[in-house]
Design an enzyme around this catalytic site. Structure first.
Site, PDB file in Angstrom:
ATOM      1  CB  ALA A 252      11.872 -54.971   1.314  1.00 38.07           C
ATOM      2  CB  ALA A 253      15.462 -50.332   2.206  1.00 35.09           C
ATOM      3  N   GLY A 254      12.645 -49.337   1.064  1.00 34.89           N
ATOM      4  CA  GLY A 254      11.727 -48.278   0.809  1.00 34.89           C
ATOM      5  C   GLY A 254      10.315 -48.594   1.314  1.00 34.89           C
ATOM      6  CG  ASP A 255       8.428 -51.743  -0.320  1.00 35.32           C
ATOM      7  OD1 ASP A 255       7.899 -50.806  -0.968  1.00 35.32           O
ATOM      8  OD2 ASP A 255       8.577 -52.819  -1.068  1.00 35.32           O
TER       9      ASP A 255
END
Length: 307
Positions: A252-255
């Protein structure tokens, strides 16, 4: 007091995650060391990030009439997200994502959209649009139909809201959409595909950003993983370095980056400072397992808490 509410229009999924030594190649079967389920979906992840980092989140999404949809509704209430406009499809199931995570923390994801693909412009009734107008900005992704993204971007721009689009999963953008986008936030793979530039380093990332800016977008922020994020606009290009960590799961890093970015911008932080805050939040999330389970709280980001 000026509006600080952030509208997130996007997907809600249940993530089904397996951890394995490596991500299998086509035709290969591998054994997993772990299996678990986490609430996810790019829209939901970004809405939870906004709420945990102290932002005022309005989340517009669509789920199925099933256990995953009901579980998501309870979760949003617990997180303090305004989900009054969480819609329910009577026929389609809630979205699911099948995620494989390797020993380095990298992932491969396949999404079944379910009810997410039925979130259409006709769902945006006058009361919903009125609520949207009370927001400062709107954040969207591409796990919902492009016609909905285009409709909301055009409407939001006409009402003076900032439009931030995270083009994931990547697909071709209609040319008519570009002028409505204030900030586009692709990762390097997405930016390369959209600009038709192979991104190998910072210089090729700058080339891709230049191509996208030439199409009418006001700002482009390309996330470059451990290298940080590149911002490009009419004033030039700047690389913002990332916090150095040892990642265990990048799901979920991009989110988290996108949710943290809009929280900082909604609080009138300069864009470079907003990116630094977002890079820090995203880096911390990679040191934790899962999607929403990995999202840090504001005090953790400020303190640089890892666990």
């Amino acid at each position: 007091m000026p509006a600080r509410k952030i509208a997130i229009v996007g997907s809600t999924n249940m993530d089904m995650v397996v951890k394995a030594e490596r991500i299998p190649v086509p035709g290969e079967t591998t054994l997993a060391s772990q299996f678990f389920m986490n609430p996810g979906g790019k829209g939901a992840n970004q809405a939870v990030t906004v709420a945990r980092l102290g932002g005022d989140a309005l989340f517009i999404t669509k789920v199925g009439n099933d256990v995953f949809g009901r579980q998501a509704s309870r979760l949003f209430d617990e997180e303090g997200i305004d989900s009054r406009f969480m819609l329910e499809d009577p026929e389609l199931p809630s979205g699911v994502a099948l995620i494989t995570v390797d020993k380095e923390g990298e992932n491969s994801i396949v999404v079944s959209q379910g009810a997410n693909k039925a979130l259409l412009p006709d769902d945006f009734t006058q009361p919903l649009l009125h609520e949207l107008e009370q927001c400062k900005m709107v954040l969207m992704q591409f796990e919902i139909p492009m016609e909905t993204v285009h409709f909301i971007a055009r409407y939001a721009a006409s009402k003076g809201l900032k439009v931030i689009i995270n083009p994931a999963p990547v697909q071709e953008l209609p040319g008519s959409l570009y002028p409505y986008i204030d900030i586009l936030t692709p990762n390097k793979i997405e930016a390369g595909l959209l600009a038709r530039v192979e991104i190998k380093d910072t210089e090729t990332a700058k080339t891709a950003a230049g191509v996208l800016l030439a199409r009418g977008i006001k700002k482009v922020i390309i996330t470059l993983g451990a290298e940080g994020a590149l911002i490009g606009d009419e004033s030039g290009m700047t690389l913002i370095p990332a916090l150095k960590v040892s990642p265990v799961d990048t799901t979920a890093a991009g989110d988290v980056f996108n949710g943290a970015l809009v929280v900082a911008l909604a609080n009138d932080k300069p864009v470079a400072d907003a990116i630094r805050f977002a890079c820090r939040a995203a880096a911390i999330s990679t040191t934790r397992q899962g999607a929403q389970a990995s999202i840090p709280y504001y005090n953790e980001v400020i303190a640089g808490v890892m666990r």
